[in-house]
Motif scaffolding. Structure first.
Motif: not given
Length: 224
Positions: A61-70, A83-95, A72-78
């Motif tokens: 909502r705040s930054n858009g897809s590219r900046t959000s991914l950037r 792992a985070f995006l995989t968890a997000v995908k599973r969380g979406a499925s739960r909802l 995440l990669v810059m701060l936390e590493g690949l």
């Protein structure tokens, strides 16, 4: 979830002005847990996935897809980003939230393709990334609740919570309200939900901090 509660302050339930309030306090819950040593990697799978989804949506909502991914990669590493995006995908499925094509798969596949070059490419905004273009539109389109889906998610709630949901929904309308709706309905219907009463003045949050401390200790015990 090994009897680990989902904590929400009483003020959030009784004084809710918009659906965004519950999503925000849900984020505060995990931030306060992390301050007490119950970091994201130690959370039970369900909490890990739903908290990741909530954080992911806020970034979108705040930054858009590219900046959000950037970021995440810059701060936390690949490795963490995958792992985070995989968890997000599973969380979406739960909802009950299915995307076709999946925004999460598109980002994960792109990261696999470019590998260690991801930080450099993401940081150079002159370089277009076709795999990420239109991701925001597809993402927010997938968030929308149709009447049938809204009815299904509302069914487990008490009449009081249904009324509060309706009031809050009327106060918040934009392209991201599907995220707020789904998070609100998921949390309020969850059997592990624990609504924490406010303490008396001068420190209204004393009860909250005490309950978060107990929850953090339980998470650390069960994850050790």
């Amino acid at each position: 979830m090994d009897d680990i509660p989902i904590l929400i302050p009483e003020s959030c339930v009784k004084e809710i002005s918009s659906l965004a309030d519950v999503s925000w306090y849900f984020g505060v819950f995990f931030s306060d847990l992390e301050e007490r040593g119950a970091v994201w990697s130690k959370l039970p799978a369900e909490l890990k996935e739903i908290s990741a989804l909530n954080t992911f949506c806020g970034g979108r909502r705040s930054n858009g897809s590219r900046t959000s991914l950037r970021n995440l990669v810059m701060l936390e590493g690949l490795d963490f980003t995958r792992a985070f995006l995989t968890a997000v995908k599973r969380g979406a499925s739960r909802l009950g939230w299915n995307m076709s094509p999946s925004v999460f798969d598109a980002e994960l596949n792109w990261l696999d393709e470019v590998g260690e070059d991801a930080p450099r490419i993401l940081d150079d905004y002159d370089v277009k990334i076709p795999a990420l273009e239109s991701a925001d539109d597809r993402f927010f389109d997938a968030l929308k609740l149709d009447p049938e889906g809204r009815t299904t998610l509302l069914a487990p709630l008490s009449n009081e919570l249904k009324e509060r949901y309706a009031q809050a929904e009327n106060n918040y309308r934009n392209g991201a309200d599907g995220h707020y709706s789904r998070i609100y309905l998921y949390i309020m219907a969850h059997p592990a939900l624990s609504i924490v009463p406010m303490s008396d003045e001068p420190n209204r949050m004393m009860n909250w901090y005490s309950e978060v401390e107990k929850c953090a200790k339980l998470i650390k015990q069960t994850s050790s």
